[in-house]
Write an enzyme that holds these catalytic residues in place. Structure first.
Site, PDB file in Angstrom:
ATOM      1  N   TRP A 134      91.998   4.590  17.313  1.00 14.05           N
ATOM      2  CA  TRP A 134      92.193   5.612  16.286  1.00 14.05           C
ATOM      3  C   TRP A 134      92.651   6.880  16.969  1.00 14.05           C
ATOM      4  CZ3 TRP A 134      90.006  10.488  15.791  1.00 14.05           C
ATOM      5  CH2 TRP A 134      90.413  11.188  14.653  1.00 14.05           C
ATOM      6  N   GLU A 173      93.254   1.693  13.586  1.00 10.94           N
ATOM      7  CA  GLU A 173      92.526   2.305  12.471  1.00 10.94           C
ATOM      8  C   GLU A 173      93.297   3.489  11.896  1.00 10.94           C
ATOM      9  OE1 GLU A 173      88.277   4.683  11.687  1.00 10.94           O
ATOM     10  OE2 GLU A 173      88.771   3.871  13.677  1.00 10.94           O
ATOM     11  N   LYS A 210      94.029   6.680   8.942  1.00  5.88           N
ATOM     12  CA  LYS A 210      93.299   7.762   8.291  1.00  5.88           C
ATOM     13  C   LYS A 210      94.256   8.487   7.362  1.00  5.88           C
ATOM     14  CE  LYS A 210      89.942  11.409   9.318  1.00  5.88           C
ATOM     15  NZ  LYS A 210      89.162  12.056  10.386  1.00  5.88           N
ATOM     16  N   ASP A 238      88.308   1.976   7.764  1.00  7.57           N
ATOM     17  CA  ASP A 238      87.157   2.877   7.662  1.00  7.57           C
ATOM     18  C   ASP A 238      87.049   3.303   6.200  1.00  7.57           C
ATOM     19  OD1 ASP A 238      85.740   5.475   7.530  1.00  7.57           O
ATOM     20  OD2 ASP A 238      85.700   5.342   9.710  1.00  7.57           O
ATOM     21  N   HIS A 297      88.459   6.708   5.192  1.00  7.09           N
ATOM     22  CA  HIS A 297      89.779   7.106   5.663  1.00  7.09           C
ATOM     23  C   HIS A 297      90.898   6.899   4.647  1.00  7.09           C
ATOM     24  CE1 HIS A 297      88.988   7.193  10.289  1.00  7.09           C
ATOM     25  NE2 HIS A 297      88.152   7.953   9.595  1.00  7.09           N
ATOM     26  N   HIS A 301      84.783   0.005   9.606  1.00  8.37           N
ATOM     27  CA  HIS A 301      83.843   1.082   9.898  1.00  8.37           C
ATOM     28  C   HIS A 301      83.296   1.517   8.544  1.00  8.37           C
ATOM     29  CE1 HIS A 301      85.177   2.616  14.143  1.00  8.37           C
ATOM     30  NE2 HIS A 301      84.623   1.426  14.167  1.00  8.37           N
ATOM     31  N   ASP A 352      86.574  12.606   4.349  1.00 13.83           N
ATOM     32  CA  ASP A 352      85.989  11.749   5.380  1.00 13.83           C
ATOM     33  C   ASP A 352      84.871  12.485   6.095  1.00 13.83           C
ATOM     34  OD1 ASP A 352      85.632   9.672   7.239  1.00 13.83           O
ATOM     35  OD2 ASP A 352      86.980  10.668   8.644  1.00 13.83           O
ATOM     36  N   ASP A 378      81.740  11.289   6.636  1.00 11.42           N
ATOM     37  CA  ASP A 378      80.898  10.400   7.440  1.00 11.42           C
ATOM     38  C   ASP A 378      79.405  10.616   7.211  1.00 11.42           C
ATOM     39  OD1 ASP A 378      82.922   8.889   8.880  1.00 11.42           O
ATOM     40  OD2 ASP A 378      83.429  10.765   9.856  1.00 11.42           O
ATOM     41  N   ASP A 395      79.992   3.980  10.986  1.00 11.74           N
ATOM     42  CA  ASP A 395      80.560   5.222  11.517  1.00 11.74           C
ATOM     43  C   ASP A 395      80.119   6.385  10.641  1.00 11.74           C
ATOM     44  OD1 ASP A 395      81.972   7.261  12.646  1.00 11.74           O
ATOM     45  OD2 ASP A 395      83.964   6.423  12.295  1.00 11.74           O
TER      46      ASP A 395
END
Length: 414
Positions: free
Chosen positions: A182, A221, A223, A255, A258, A282, A290, A292, A322
């Protein structure tokens, strides 16, 4: 065996679900637990570089891990409260260099020997991530797509070094290592050239992936955006999906934070299972962007788990977590998030998918709706408590006392 579990077992048996087999299956699912929750994505480089690359860890809860030993001790505590055997997800910035003058493009397997020993002693696997953020060589939010060939070459060397480290870990532990790329590359405002950066990224990836390394599962990955790259992200979903589709042996990692705010990855899982032999995840909880947050047992977590389970993809979908929350006890965050991912999987395993698929194929939609709604009230909690008991960990109403004691005796003294 508790009476509540016996009642739950019989209830599920009436719809064709064997709870004993369900628990045995859940026991075998290894989730890749990310090390960076324990220290707010700090790492051990001591470079003084602030967290960057569209990433933020907010909060100042006491007890953050400051050293490899502290971080590993905290992970030990978390794993002691999570049922089953799992994996450790590492970033390259967690190399244990002990004052050695080594930069990211010259990292070697020896810099992760302590992590390998830690995992081997506990029977855990390891996954790996090159760290393309929080470093002086991230110039203008660009790494592998940079027009500055010195910058790009540095990060290509880092990517190559990380794949070799992943291969060495795989060989040492006897378990394949997911190596996930990423990058934060993009532009704050509308770019004049969208193709050039992507062609440079494509060329960089070709160089990084050129060497065949046994035991490495290569992933890319995407985003949608990050802080400082609001207008254009080089490694977009479309770019990486196309790259993985055209490069056998490279897989797409999704993810759950993302994508666009109303976009979910649960529907993307079966779409990609039609074409890829592996998918990596993730799992996180985005809040407006994002951000998290710690994984909760929400609808999208259940839907992600459903798509994995009902498509017989437990051996195809590699599940990692994540999130990083510095506003709460970090050990508790690991425990809550990982156990909730397991609960989502348990919920999916406790559904009679063969019968439900038949209802759909036979257009018995009313019956499918009735059964789906009824299952929401079935006693999953009793099965979860029985599973925790058999795995030797406390149930939900008991484990926090252990974390509170650890905070009092260990974390508060840091």
């Amino acid at each position: 065996m508790s009476t509540s579990y016996e009642l739950a077992r019989d209830k599920y048996a009436a719809v064709g679900v064997d709870t004993e087999q369900v628990m045995e299956t859940l026991k075998g699912i290894a989730i890749s637990v990310h090390c960076w929750q324990g220290d707010d994505v700090g790492g051990f480089e001591n470079s003084g570089e602030a967290l960057s690359g569209g990433i933020q860890a907010t909060g100042n809860y006491p007890g953050k891990a400051r050293t490899p030993d502290e971080l590993m001790a905290d992970m030990d505590k978390a794993f002691s409260l999570i049922p089953g055997k799992h994996r450790i997800n590492l970033h390259a910035s967690y190399a244990v260099i002990d004052g050695e003058a080594v930069d990211r493009d010259t990292l070697e397997p020896k810099h992760f020997a302590q992590w390998i020993a830690f995992a081997k002693e506990r029977g855990l696997g390891i996954d790996f991530n090159p760290t393309y953020f929080s470093h002086p060589m991230v110039k203008d939010n660009l790494t592998l797509s940079s027009p500055d060939e010195t910058v790009r070459a540095f990060w290509i060397r880092h990517g190559i070094a990380c794949r070799r480290i992943a291969g060495a870990i795989a060989k040492e532990l006897g378990s394949p290592v997911l190596n996930n790329v990423w990058i934060p590359d993009g532009y704050k405002d509308v770019p004049a050239d969208r193709l050039g950066p992507r062609l440079r990224l494509k060329d960089s990836l070709e160089q990084i992936f050129a060497e065949k390394i046994d035991g490495v599962i290569d992933c890319v990955e995407s985003k949608v955006f990050g802080i400082g790259v609001e207008s254009f992200t080089v490694g977009s979903s479309e770019f990486y999906l196309a790259y993985a589709a055209s490069h056998p042996g490279v897989y797409n990692l999704m993810d759950s934070g993302h994508y666009h705010p109303t976009e979910v990855i649960s529907d993307k899982i079966p779409a990609q299972l039609a074409f890829f032999e592996k998918i990596a995840l993730h799992v996180t909880r985005p809040v407006r962007w994002d951000s998290d947050h710690v994984v909760l047992l929400e609808d999208e977590i259940k839907e992600i788990a459903k798509e994995i389970v009902r498509n017989d993809a437990l051996d195809k979908v590699l599940i990692g977590l994540d999130f990083f929350d510095a506003s709460i006890n970090r050990v508790a965050a690991w425990v809550v998030g990982t156990r909730n991912m397991q609960k989502g999987l348990l919920s999916a395993l406790l559904q009679p998918w063969k019968d439900m698929r038949a209802m759909q194929d036979e257009c018995r939609f009313t019956e499918l709706m009735v059964l789906s709604e009824a299952l929401k009230m079935y006693p999953m909690g009793a099965v979860w408590e029985e599973f925790c008991s058999r795995m030797g960990v406390p149930a939900d109403d008991a484990w926090f006392d252990s974390v509170a004691a650890y905070e009092r005796d260990v974390l508060s003294n840091r």
